[in-house]
Each structure stands twice: as C-alpha cells, then as structure tokens.
Design a protein around this motif. Structure first.
Motif, PDB file in Angstrom:
ATOM      1  N   GLN A   1     -10.027 -26.141  47.567  1.00  0.00           N
ATOM      2  CA  GLN A   1     -10.925 -26.446  48.286  1.00  0.00           C
ATOM      3  C   GLN A   1     -11.700 -25.318  48.823  1.00  0.00           C
TER       4      GLN A   1
ATOM      5  N   PRO B   1     -15.409 -22.910  50.440  1.00  0.00           N
ATOM      6  CA  PRO B   1     -16.284 -22.382  49.355  1.00  0.00           C
ATOM      7  C   PRO B   1     -15.728 -21.389  48.653  1.00  0.00           C
TER       8      PRO B   1
ATOM      9  N   ARG C   1     -16.448 -18.673  38.376  1.00  0.00           N
ATOM     10  CA  ARG C   1     -17.255 -19.934  38.084  1.00  0.00           C
ATOM     11  C   ARG C   1     -17.762 -19.586  36.643  1.00  0.00           C
TER      12      ARG C   1
ATOM     13  N   GLN D   1     -13.651 -31.893  48.019  1.00  0.00           N
ATOM     14  CA  GLN D   1     -15.112 -31.513  48.332  1.00  0.00           C
ATOM     15  C   GLN D   1     -16.000 -32.298  47.548  1.00  0.00           C
ATOM     16  N   ARG D   2     -17.142 -32.428  48.046  1.00  0.00           N
ATOM     17  CA  ARG D   2     -18.272 -33.131  47.156  1.00  0.00           C
ATOM     18  C   ARG D   2     -18.770 -32.404  45.971  1.00  0.00           C
ATOM     19  N   ASN D   3     -19.127 -31.186  46.309  1.00  0.00           N
ATOM     20  CA  ASN D   3     -19.744 -30.457  45.342  1.00  0.00           C
ATOM     21  C   ASN D   3     -18.865 -29.509  44.550  1.00  0.00           C
ATOM     22  N   VAL D   4     -18.235 -30.030  43.440  1.00  0.00           N
ATOM     23  CA  VAL D   4     -17.283 -29.479  42.890  1.00  0.00           C
ATOM     24  C   VAL D   4     -17.618 -28.117  41.857  1.00  0.00           C
ATOM     25  N   PRO D   5     -17.004 -27.152  41.834  1.00  0.00           N
ATOM     26  CA  PRO D   5     -17.452 -26.206  40.934  1.00  0.00           C
ATOM     27  C   PRO D   5     -16.599 -26.176  39.729  1.00  0.00           C
ATOM     28  N   GLU D   6     -17.130 -25.733  38.685  1.00  0.00           N
ATOM     29  CA  GLU D   6     -16.247 -25.340  37.319  1.00  0.00           C
ATOM     30  C   GLU D   6     -15.726 -24.144  37.463  1.00  0.00           C
TER      31      GLU D   6
END
Length: 238
Positions: free
Chosen positions: A102, A104, A119, A145-150
C-alpha cells in the motif's frame, strides 16, 4: 568512476506498507558437517527465475533448513534456470515477489536495504539513458488502493567485494564444505576496486549481498530525471 550505496529516502515522508516474500527459495543448511552451523540467507535473489518446469515445486515453497546433501540436490535442479552471472547460497530466493502493498510510492521503493523496486516508467527512463544492468521483473503484489502502480523488482547480480582492509584481520577462512564466511558487514565499508564490474551501473556485492551499489552515472541520471525514493551515500574504494 565513483560508487555509491543506496537506501530508502525517509525525508520524503512516504508512508508505505509492503509485506512480501519471493515465491520460491532454496533451503538453508542444517548443521553443516564442516562448520557445524545452521544458516541460510544473505539476500541473493533472482526474481526472473521460473521454477514451474520443476516437478517437485513443494520442495522450494517452505523456508527451512535441510542437511547439506539435500540443499545441494535442490541447488542442482535450479542451476540451469538461473540468469548468467548468478551465484547461489543457502536461502537464495527465487521467483516473483508475492504479498500485499500500500502506497504512496516514489519512483523507487527500497523498504528493505537488500530489495529494490521501481515503477515501470522510472525504470524505462533509466534504460533509455543507456544505463547498464537494469533488469526489471514482474511482481505479484496485491495493492490496497485505487491507483495501483506497476512496481518491478530489480534483479541485481552479485558482483564486487569489500576490500580486505575494512574486514577483521583475524577473520577465519570460509568453511571448506558450505562456503560460510560468518562475517558481519563492517560499519565503514571500503570497496575493492579490482573486483568492481565495468559493465554494470547497479549491482549487489558478492560477499555482503545486502549491500546494493550503483555508479556515479546511475546517481546523475536519477537526479537529472527527478527520480525519488532513494538516497545515495558515497563508498570509498582501494
């Protein structure tokens, strides 16, 4: 060429959670017949390795210590699947990271000193700069979380050693049976210049593999591209 070690940049205020482990791994050694020590680990990991062709996958799923003969048998099974330049030891981890995360997150994620993620877009920027030895491997992290990074884990080959002058003068030789050195990483590290690679801008040390090292070229590129998440600390060498 100057060299640096890197660590999480806590000054940025990112409060992230990562609970993960690699999908597979080699066991440790139980009571080596040479040194009588039970041991494993050291942070060597190869996230690109796919063990699915091996029939007895269960042998690689549970962290444990085994007699050295069993460790050696399992090691021989995975050797053909390792990337060029890989070195293994008891407890070597294999396959993608699995677990929960999770953010940021910054451009880099270094929640553990021996494990570095980036990233995808950050890694691609560095590769476009011509930096060498940057291999990103997929992860199997579940994000809350909603905005999922790769996030990709960087596969770091073990190359280079510390100079003998920064190690205890009365140190014992490695165990002739299992290779264990039994040394604690010195507080003040000095790189052995004669062992450093000329073809990599990012790697981990062979003898103290929890230590990730990068070149000045890597540092300059990160600063020029405003890639955050890690801090850099110069390493002397002899």
């Amino acid at each position: 060429m100057d060299y640096f070690t890197l660590d999480e940049d806590k000054s940025l205020g990112y409060v992230a959670y990562i609970g993960c482990e690699h999908k597979w791994g080699l066991p440790g050694i139980r009571r080596c017949p040479g040194c009588q020590v039970t041991w494993g680990g050291g942070a060597k990991s190869y996230p690109s390795v796919d063990l699915s062709p091996i029939t007895a996958l269960a042998d690689f799923e549970e962290p444990r210590a085994e007699p050295i003969e069993e460790y050696e048998r399992l090691r021989e099974l995975v050797m053909p699947l390792l990337p060029p330049g890989a070195l293994v030891e008891p407890g070597t981890e294999l396959g993608p990271l699995v677990g929960k995360a999770q953010g940021p997150f910054g451009a880099f994620v270094a929640r553990f000193a021996w494990l570095l993620m980036a990233r995808r877009e950050s890694l691609e920027k560095l590769q476009a700069e011509g930096l060498r030895g940057l291999k990103g491997c997929r992860t199997e992290l579940r994000f809350r979380q909603r905005n999922v990074p790769e996030l990709l884990e960087l596969e770091l080959l073990p190359v280079g050693r510390l100079h003998p002058d920064c190690l205890p003068p009365n140190r014992k030789p490695p165990c002739p049976r299992c290779g264990r050195r039994g040394l604690t990483r010195p507080e003040h590290m000095v790189l052995d210049a004669s062992t450093l690679p000329s073809h990599l801008d990012l790697f981990r040390l062979e003898d103290f593999s929890t230590t990730i090292v990068c070149t000045e070229r890597f540092v300059q590129a990160c600063r020029r591209l405003n890639l955050d998440g890690v801090s850099f600390h110069p390493l002397p060498m002899k």
